[in-house]
Design an enzyme around this catalytic site. Structure first.
Site, PDB file in Angstrom:
ATOM      1  N   ASP A 191       0.845  -1.194   0.000  1.00 19.49           N
ATOM      2  CA  ASP A 191       0.000   0.000   0.000  1.00 19.49           C
ATOM      3  C   ASP A 191       0.881   1.245   0.000  1.00 19.49           C
ATOM      4  OD1 ASP A 191      -3.126   0.756   1.578  1.00 19.49           O
ATOM      5  OD2 ASP A 191      -1.686   2.203   0.782  1.00 19.49           O
TER       6      ASP A 191
ATOM      7  N   ASP B 110      -3.620   2.278  -5.523  1.00 17.62           N
ATOM      8  CA  ASP B 110      -2.355   2.255  -4.782  1.00 17.62           C
ATOM      9  C   ASP B 110      -2.137   1.049  -3.895  1.00 17.62           C
ATOM     10  OD1 ASP B 110      -3.886   2.796  -2.452  1.00 17.62           O
ATOM     11  OD2 ASP B 110      -2.198   3.923  -1.621  1.00 17.62           O
ATOM     12  N   GLU B 111      -2.986   0.051  -4.003  1.00 21.61           N
ATOM     13  CA  GLU B 111      -2.743  -1.114  -3.144  1.00 21.61           C
ATOM     14  C   GLU B 111      -3.055  -2.418  -3.858  1.00 21.61           C
ATOM     15  OE1 GLU B 111      -5.511  -1.776   0.172  1.00 21.61           O
ATOM     16  OE2 GLU B 111      -6.713  -0.141  -0.648  1.00 21.61           O
TER      17      GLU B 111
END
Ligand code: TTP
Ligand code: MG
Length: 406
Positions: A12, A106-107
């Site tokens: 993350d 983003d993860e």
């Protein structure tokens, strides 16, 4: 230490949108940077860690952020730019595992099982990934390493920003025990409040709870919570490369008014979806309910299943839960059921520990495969499950309109 039988990473990025802005404009280094919250009614997308010190958080109304942090630098989001950075990130992750499940820009989860030969001990592989991201993207990521998704995700958050946290195999329950109950996926603010009122504060408290007490508080969720609290999570990492969903929906000539009638009408839709899943040899880990009110307002509600499913009975358990939570207050003209998060039947179908025996009862799957076989041979309508009452079925016909009509 036990040896790793499954290895899951959760990667993350730290303050993703804000970090990209700072990277691209060195004047911003060390400043409280807030992305979003600029327009009159805008909300904050994210804030740099400097801005978080003032209490600014994602999803906060912009005016509130400006009160808390009047000297912050407020930037309009550049989503296309962040998406292209996200693609570069996913490309890096793809070097480490063929099984990367992106959860958002983003993860991602990475199934790292069996990669030790290539990348060494999990901790080393995680550091290498972080190093690649730092060098190639000039951004920082936090990584959680664990034997399953739930713990990997909790772990990645524990040493943010720019951190790595490992939960060693065999230590899952111990790792979770001191953490707050809200860390468990699915315990929202309300459930959290109830549980705390009855003295459950940490995940450890939940794990040793008397199942009957917990059942009184949390109903059918109780067993699942105890399982999760003991650190067990059988969900597999799925790559979202294939088709993403399979659904059925219908518009009715006469609006559907009661929840009971909605359930009756959802059942054949669930049948259809389940049949489609089995035909394609898929299972699903997500179920979505769609409702269009007589006002044409459309709402959807989605939930993750505790294990991969492909039978209509299990789908209906979730659909009913979603419907009752939603408590529709207006007549409904369209209903839909969709299996989201598909995976091949061999990906985690077998050997999956089920959280809720009722949901993954193999008898239902067998029964339904048999129903498919007969239907294929003699056509639909020949065989119906015991719960389908013929006197209601004949009402459905004239009300059904082709889904393309909606
Ligand atoms: P997050 O990973 O939740 O947040 P983050 O990366 O900004 O910060 P950290 O992980 O270090 O706590 O979300 C990733 C991006 O998604 C975030 O940078 C902005 C965007 N986002 C929104 O637009 N709205 C939101 O409500 C949230 C939570 C995130
Ligand atoms: Mg993030």
């Amino acid at each position: 230490m036990d040896s790793w039988s499954n290895i899951v990473f959760h990667v993350d990025m730290d303050a993703f949108f804000a970090s990209i802005e700072v990277r691209d404009d060195p004047k911003l280094i060390g400043k409280p940077v807030i992305v979003g919250g600029t327009g009159r009614r805008g909300v904050v997308a994210t804030a740099s860690y400097e801005a978080r010190k003032f209490g600014v958080r994602s999803a906060m109304p912009g005016f509130r952020a400006q009160e808390l942090c009047p000297n912050g630098i407020y930037l309009r989001p550049r989503i296309n730019h962040y998406s292209s950075v996200s693609r570069q990130l996913m490309e890096i992750l793809g070097r480490y595992s063929p099984r990367v499940e992106a959860l958002s820009l983003d993860e991602a989860f990475l199934d790292m099982t069996g990669t030790e030969r290539l990348f060494g001990e999990p901790a080393m592989a995680a550091e290498q990934i972080r190093e690649d991201i730092r060098r190639e993207l000039r951004l920082t990521a936090s990584v959680g390493v664990a034997s399953n998704k739930m713990i990997a995700k909790i772990a990645s958050d524990m040493n943010k920003p720019d951190g790595m946290t490992i939960c060693l195999p065999g230590r899952e329950a111990e790792f979770l025990a001191p953490l707050h109950i809200r860390k468990i996926f699915g315990i929202g603010p309300r459930a959290g409040e109830t549980l705390q009122k009855y003295g459950f504060h940490t995940i450890g408290d939940l794990r040793v709870a008397d199942p009957r007490t917990l059942e009184r508080l949390m109903g059918s969720q109780a067993r699942r919570l105890i399982t999760l609290a003991s650190g067990v999570d059988a969900r597999k990492v799925t790559t979202g490369r294939r088709r993403k969903s399979l659904g059925a929906e219908r518009t009715y000539r006469r609006d559907v008014e009661t929840v009971e009638e909605m359930l009756q009408r959802l059942r054949p839709l669930a049948d259809e979806v389940a049949e489609g899943l089995r035909k394609a040899e898929w299972r699903t880990q997500g179920v979505r309910l769609k409702i269009k009110y007589d006002t044409f307002q459309t709402v959807t509600r989605e939930t993750q299943t505790e294990s991969p499913i492909n039978d209509s009975h299990a789908i209906m358990v979730y659909i009913e839960r979603l419907l009752r939570q939603l408590t529709p207050e207006r007549p409904v003209r369209l209903l839909g059921v969709t299996a989201t998060q598909l995976l091949r039947a061999d990906e985690g179908g077998q050997g999956t520990l089920s959280f809720d025996a009722q949901l993954a009862d193999p008898r239902f799957e067998k029964l339904e495969s048999a129903v498919d076989a007969v239907r294929n041979k003699f056509g639909a309508g020949v065989l119906r499950r015991g719960t389908d009452r013929p006197q209601t079925r004949h009402n459905w016909g004239p009300d059904d309109i082709d889904p393309t009509d909606s």
